[in-house]
Design an enzyme around this catalytic site. Sequence first.
Site, PDB file in Angstrom:
ATOM      1  N   CYS A   1       8.897  40.560 -13.881  1.00  0.00           N
ATOM      2  CA  CYS A   1       8.104  39.445 -13.362  1.00  0.00           C
ATOM      3  C   CYS A   1       7.035  39.817 -12.669  1.00  0.00           C
ATOM      4  O   CYS A   1       5.795  38.995 -12.672  1.00  0.00           O
ATOM      5  CB  CYS A   1       9.169  38.621 -12.414  1.00  0.00           C
ATOM      6  SG  CYS A   1      10.567  38.193 -13.056  1.00  0.00           S
TER       7      CYS A   1
ATOM      8  N   ARG B   1      14.147  34.029 -18.578  1.00  0.00           N
ATOM      9  CA  ARG B   1      12.778  34.109 -18.790  1.00  0.00           C
ATOM     10  C   ARG B   1      12.364  33.340 -19.681  1.00  0.00           C
ATOM     11  O   ARG B   1      12.880  33.372 -21.031  1.00  0.00           O
ATOM     12  CB  ARG B   1      12.065  35.537 -19.025  1.00  0.00           C
ATOM     13  CG  ARG B   1      10.683  35.675 -18.925  1.00  0.00           C
ATOM     14  CD  ARG B   1      10.256  37.425 -19.090  1.00  0.00           C
ATOM     15  NE  ARG B   1      11.127  38.198 -18.175  1.00  0.00           N
ATOM     16  CZ  ARG B   1      10.892  38.244 -16.871  1.00  0.00           C
ATOM     17  NH1 ARG B   1       9.894  37.718 -16.349  1.00  0.00           N
ATOM     18  NH2 ARG B   1      11.707  39.152 -16.368  1.00  0.00           N
TER      19      ARG B   1
END
Length: 151
Positions: free
Chosen positions: A45, A114
Site C-alpha cells: 500500500c 486491493r
Amino acid sequence: MSLVGQPAPDFTLPSSAGEPVTLSSYRGNQTVVLVFYPLDFSPVCSMQLPEYSGRQDDFTEAGAVVLGINRDSVHAHRAWAAEYGIEVPLLSDMNLNVARQYGVSIDDRGVSGRAIFLIDRSGVVRYEHLEAETGQYTVRPETVLAKIREL
C-alpha cells in the site's frame, strides 16, 4: 459479482482532507477512481497510494479524481499521508460497509481487498479489478488512465 455497467453504490465517508466525501457529489462533473487497499503503512500500500498520488496531475487532466479507501481511521490516514507525501483523499471505511457494497471486504481479516473501480461521470462503474491476493499490485495508474481515456 461484477458491478461493471451498474450504478456505483453511493456512500459518504470521513476523509483525511477534513470534510466527508460523498461519491454522488462527483456525478456529472468528474470520473472517479476508487482505490480500495488493505492497510495504511503496509509495504504494498505504501508503494501503491504514493504512485497514484504522484500521478494526480495526469488524473486531473483526464477529468478524474482518485479516492483511496480502507478501514483505517482518518487519524491514521493523515499520519500515513504526511509520511509518504500522499495527496489524494483517503477515506475511512472503519466498519467495511462500503467495501462490502463493492464486494471487496475480507471480513475474516477485517480489511478490504486491493481493488480498483472506475466510475464514469454518470455514476456507472465502467471498470473494476480485484487483486487475487492483497499483496499483489498489478493495476498501475497508467492502466487506469488509459481506461479513463477510453470512456
